[in-house]
Design a protein around this motif. Structure first.
Motif, PDB file in Angstrom:
ATOM      1  N   ALA A   1     -74.156 -22.767 -13.058  1.00  0.00           N
ATOM      2  CA  ALA A   1     -73.958 -23.032 -14.479  1.00  0.00           C
ATOM      3  C   ALA A   1     -73.428 -24.439 -14.731  1.00  0.00           C
ATOM      4  N   ASP A   2     -72.700 -24.976 -13.773  1.00  0.00           N
ATOM      5  CA  ASP A   2     -72.118 -26.299 -13.975  1.00  0.00           C
ATOM      6  C   ASP A   2     -71.777 -26.896 -12.610  1.00  0.00           C
ATOM      7  N   ASP A   3     -70.963 -27.909 -12.601  1.00  0.00           N
ATOM      8  CA  ASP A   3     -70.664 -28.607 -11.342  1.00  0.00           C
ATOM      9  C   ASP A   3     -69.506 -27.998 -10.560  1.00  0.00           C
TER      10      ASP A   3
ATOM     11  N   ALA B   1     -77.832 -26.070  -5.428  1.00  0.00           N
ATOM     12  CA  ALA B   1     -77.817 -27.314  -6.208  1.00  0.00           C
ATOM     13  C   ALA B   1     -78.512 -27.058  -7.547  1.00  0.00           C
ATOM     14  N   PRO B   2     -78.116 -27.782  -8.600  1.00  0.00           N
ATOM     15  CA  PRO B   2     -78.848 -27.669  -9.859  1.00  0.00           C
ATOM     16  C   PRO B   2     -80.334 -27.913  -9.582  1.00  0.00           C
TER      17      PRO B   2
ATOM     18  N   TRP C   1     -68.234 -18.168 -16.459  1.00  0.00           N
ATOM     19  CA  TRP C   1     -69.565 -18.486 -16.993  1.00  0.00           C
ATOM     20  C   TRP C   1     -70.157 -17.332 -17.802  1.00  0.00           C
ATOM     21  N   GLY C   2     -69.338 -16.391 -18.187  1.00  0.00           N
ATOM     22  CA  GLY C   2     -69.856 -15.246 -18.921  1.00  0.00           C
ATOM     23  C   GLY C   2     -68.802 -14.676 -19.847  1.00  0.00           C
TER      24      GLY C   2
END
Ligand code: REL
Length: 912
Positions: free
Chosen positions: A711-713, A721-722, A236-237
């Motif tokens: 960042a995502d699932d 959780a988002p 994610w980076g």
């Protein structure tokens, strides 16, 4: 270096006289110059003390007599390296030339010959590889005794008349290839170039002229031999950024990115890398140039705890044969897989991870019981070491017996030292090897696994910054020594933290000091996630590894002041340090990635914070953000990118994440539309600030680098959780936290009774959820005291308390959730007045449910009953039975204490 600016020049012998005679400092001695020379030359070699790295006070912009002009009157000195020196020397020196230009606008030329040089010259080289420097040594004009046989040590010294016809000289000489490179980057830092100038866009201050103070400074050897980082969870980076922005030609992290990483490591005086290893990025060795490049930069390559023998299993072990990654059923296949890598990379300087886990971060397949696992692991050690013996040639210097860089062809020193074992089979003993007792492996190690004596045993933290185990006194003699694997970023249960870096330097200090004192001197690796935004924590960890004495309890808060002063200027240093201190404390209470109080798969439930606690927290965050905005506005334009990246975005981001979470919680509990709007506004602002980081800062240089958590699932079972406005089951009303209580910050004792040199409670500034610090027993090697001897032998803290009634009350001690040195519990004793000390014991249950809540809240509460025979003034005694127990706060519940997240605010006595 205090000594450096005084006596330092006198270590330089000059046939025309002593350099000391021209040092203004020596005039002030009012001593005949010849006598002075005699005196100082005697002490020179033996007592030139190591200088603290990063202290640039020996470089100035106004010259004093005898100073070396690096840039003067628009002219830069020439830089000379040996033609046959190691490649990293050339890399570092070209970086230095660029750095000098960055600061002054004048670029020094780099030469490999001394002919034709007439002006001031910087001679740079590795002892034995740089003829001009070796000539000065041979002529007795440069004392390098401290470098001979030393690891990564260097000297920076002014020398008059270094070459025929040249009056001014500066020498940077290293004991080995990294020593020289570190010396070059030390000068870069001293002229104002931050190690983070590229990674965090730190603009150096401009100077027209630069002078190096006359004298000699020795740096090193480092406290910890192998010091490095682990790039992890790069999904994610670092990886998306490299793929989209920086290195699309390689589809992500590849040689171009690694070159930047290697340079950063050298600037931070680190020497080891565990490379990125997730499935999203290409395995390090899928580009053969990566390993060659690492060697060119003098970087020692390793691989993570799960990846023995420099492999990257998720990318290299075939997916369709996952079940075959099993040493019981497929010994030959796995061994061949390891052998291929060792045979290909054995010529480089590596540190080999031994043992075996699963393909990724999981337990080994195959054996079914611990006894079987131990037996298989011991077989694996033997097989892996046989491969090392077959393919890796240890290189020893004559007489010293130390391993020197296993230089590849092309980077071999011109005059090689005697080699032991030039013909195979070699001995695995000369090859650096580690065994990392991570996660499920630690119980196997403690359960009797025999690790060969020359292998370094690395103890891990619990992924949340608390080291799980330490070498016992009996183990400390092992030849391979010990190390630590530590986290500043983590993907895993109970909840990951992958967005901001919020581990307080004070916690790193407390934990790593314990580890070092217990014998972890051989390797320290820190998991830094994507590198950004973990700049402050990473540098602190590596500074400790370079010089364990640099940061102590009495100067620990200065780290942030020094760091901020270097990056943003002295005028803002204290304010930025204060802001970051506040940031660390608030986020220590709960990290921004942990802003939900239910674990994955559990039904949502509200936080335990009372409304007053929530309000206080949000106000404290908002105040920090306001202060950070003021600093930002006062900074010159060229400093603002760095400030945004390292201070403003983290502070503002954590503030917004808290505003979002708590407004959302309020909306869920009250149903108020206004609260829901506030939460959504904070969410939108957070996304916008993150977009600015990605698209605007440094002209979009960091596009794709910063992602909010989650960042995502992916990896849902270990992440919050988002964000959305939560829905809670009906809740009882939250009541204010303070009932009838006495609350005292542990560092606010009324008396501290130490036991001489043996043990004393001491305050660790900046550590703790509340107050200014926490207290622990030092030295960390203090002996364990049995309860029966607590009153006579244990260090003691006294607290003045005033009870308004007699009774039996509960004492809650808020502990930092450390792991004990030995055994499964944290122990101390308490007594009221003359009562006999009673044991308080908190069972840690490493990995259990209480541990999980403990690390998310950075606290464990130990409770004990306290008998108060009569109302009035009393003294509460706390006895330190063992080091490593860290007290944050004491709360005495005299009746009616409502559950409170932070514990009640401090009171001097019962508020009844
Ligand atoms: O932090 C660690 O060392 C491990 O958790 C990693 O090996 C692993 O890649 C983890 O990030 C994800 O599975």
């Amino acid at each position: 270096m205090k000594l450096g600016l005084g006596l330092c020049s006198h270590v330089l012998m000059n046939p025309d006289g002593c350099v000391a005679c021209r040092n203004p400092w020596s005039n002030s001695m009012k001593m005949p110059a010849r006598i002075l020379c005699g005196v100082v030359l005697l002490i020179a070699a033996a007592s030139l003390r190591a200088a603290p790295s990063g202290d640039g006070s020996w470089v100035r912009t106004q010259p004093q007599r005898g100073d070396f002009p690096l840039v003067q009157s628009g002219r830069a000195a020439e830089l000379v390296i040996g033609a046959d020196d190691f490649k990293v020397v050339s890399i570092a020196v070209h970086d230095l030339a660029a750095d000098v230009e960055l600061v002054t606008g004048r670029k020094p030329e780099v030469h490999t010959k001394t002919e034709g040089i007439a002006g001031p010259v910087v001679l740079i080289g590795t002892l034995g590889q740089a003829p001009a420097i070796d000539a000065l040594v041979a002529a007795g004009r440069l004392d390098v005794a401290a470098l001979r046989g030393a690891w990564e040590t260097f000297l920076i010294a002014t020398v008059a008349n270094p070459l025929p016809g040249v009056k001014s000289g500066l020498v940077i000489v290293g004991s080995d290839r990294r020593g020289t490179a570190f010396g070059v980057y030390e000068l870069s830092q001293a002229i104002g170039v931050s190690p983070w100038y590229w990674w965090a866009d730190v603009a150096p201050p401009h100077h027209d002229a630069l002078f190096v103070a006359a004298g000699a400074h020795r740096f090193g050897p480092p406290s910890v031999k192998y010091r490095g980082i682990f790039i992890n969870d790069e999904d994610w980076g670092l990886q998306p950024w490299a793929a989209q922005k920086f290195e699309p030609e390689h589809g992500g992290i590849g040689p171009k990115t690694y070159a930047k990483v290697f340079e950063l490591l050298l600037r931070l005086k680190a020497n080891t890398l565990w490379p990125a290893m997730h499935a999203c990025s290409k395995p390090f060795n899928s580009f053969p140039e990566n390993a060659a490049l690492a060697d060119t930069y003098g970087i020692v390559m390793g691989s993570s705890h799960a990846e023995p023998m420099l492999r990257n299993n998720v990318g290299e072990w075939p997916h369709d044969r996952a079940a075959d990654y099993n040493y019981v059923t497929n010994r030959d296949g796995v061994r061949k897989y390891w052998e291929e890598r060792v045979a290909a990379n054995g010529r480089y300087e590596n540190i080999y991870t031994l043992g075996m886990r699963g393909i990724h971060d999981s337990a080994m397949q195959g054996p079914k019981t611990d006894a079987e696992r131990i037996r298989v692991l011991e077989q694996i050690f033997a097989d892996q070491r046989a491969l090392l013996a077959q393919h890796v040639r240890p290189v020893y210097t004559q007489g010293v017996g130390r391993v020197v860089p296993n230089a590849p062809s092309g980077d071999t020193p011109a005059s090689p030292s005697r080699r032991i074992g030039d013909n195979p089979p070699y001995l695995a003993e000369g090859v650096p090897q580690i065994f990392c007792a991570y996660k499920e492996v630690l119980p196997l190690y403690r359960g009797g696994l025999h690790v060969p004596d020359d292998v370094t045993v690395m103890f891990p933290d619990d992924n949340f910054g608390y080291i799980r185990d330490y070498p016992s006194a009996g183990e400390r003699t092992r030849r391979g020594g010990f190390g630590v694997y530590y986290h500043l970023s983590y993907l895993g249960a109970p909840l990951s933290y992958l967005w901001l870096c919020t581990t307080p330097p004070a916690l790193v200090w407390e934990e790593m000091t314990k580890a070092y004192d217990a014998g972890a001197h051989t390797i320290w690796i820190v998991n830094v996630g994507d590198i950004k935004p973990a700049e402050i924590g990473t540098e602190f960890f590596l500074q400790m590894a370079w010089d364990i004495n640099r940061w102590r309890r009495d100067n620990l808060p200065d780290y942030l002041v020094e760091w901020a002063g270097r990056e943003f200027g002295a005028a803002h240093a204290r304010e930025v340090a204060a802001i970051m201190t506040g940031y660390y404390q608030l986020n220590f209470q709960r990290k921004p990635e942990h802003l939900q109080w239910w674990l994955p798969k559990e039904p949502p439930r509200p936080s335990p914070l009372t409304p007053a606690e929530t309000q206080g927290r949000l106000q404290a965050f908002a105040a920090l953000r306001d202060r950070a905005a003021k600093v930002r506005d006062a900074l010159p334009a060229e400093k603002r990118d760095a400030f945004f990246e390292t201070v403003f975005y983290p502070v503002n981001g954590a503030t917004l994440a808290n505003e979002r979470y708590f407004a959302g919680e309020r909306a869920a509990l009250s149903g108020l539309a206004g609260a829901a709007d506030e939460a959504r506004a904070a969410d939108a602002r957070l996304k916008e600030e993150t977009r600015i980081f990605s698209e605007k800062i440094a002209d979009g240089k960091w596009r794709g680098f910063i992602r909010l958590e989650p960042a995502d699932d992916d990896w849902r079972s270990m992440r919050i959780a988002p964000w959305k406005i939560p829905v809670f089951a009906p809740q009882p009303e939250k009541k204010p936290g303070s009932g009838d209580v006495i609350a005292i910050e542990a560092e606010h004792f009324s008396r501290n009774l130490g036991r001489g040199e043996a043990a004393a409670w001491q305050t660790i500034p900046g550590l703790g959820r509340t107050g200014e610090g926490s207290v622990a027993v030092f030295p960390t090697t203090a002996p364990v005291v049995e309860l029966a001897k607590a009153a006579t032998d244990a260090p003691r803290l006294d607290y003045a308390v005033n009870f308004t009634a007699a009774g039996e009350f509960t004492l809650q001690t808020y502990l930092i959730p450390t792991h004990p040195f030995a055994g499964g519990s944290l122990r101390f004793a308490v007594a009221l007045d003359e009562a006999a000390p009673q044991l308080v014991e908190l069972v840690v249950q490493d990995g259990g449910a209480q541990w999980a809540q403990g690390v998310l809240n950075n606290t464990r509460i130990a409770t004990t009953r306290l008998k108060v025979p009569m109302p009035g003034a009393h003294t509460l005694h706390i006895f330190g039975l063992e080091p490593g127990v860290v007290l944050d706060k004491l709360v005495i519940d005299c009746g009616g204490l409502k559950p409170s997240y932070l514990g009640p605010a401090e009171t001097t006595g019962s508020d009844r």
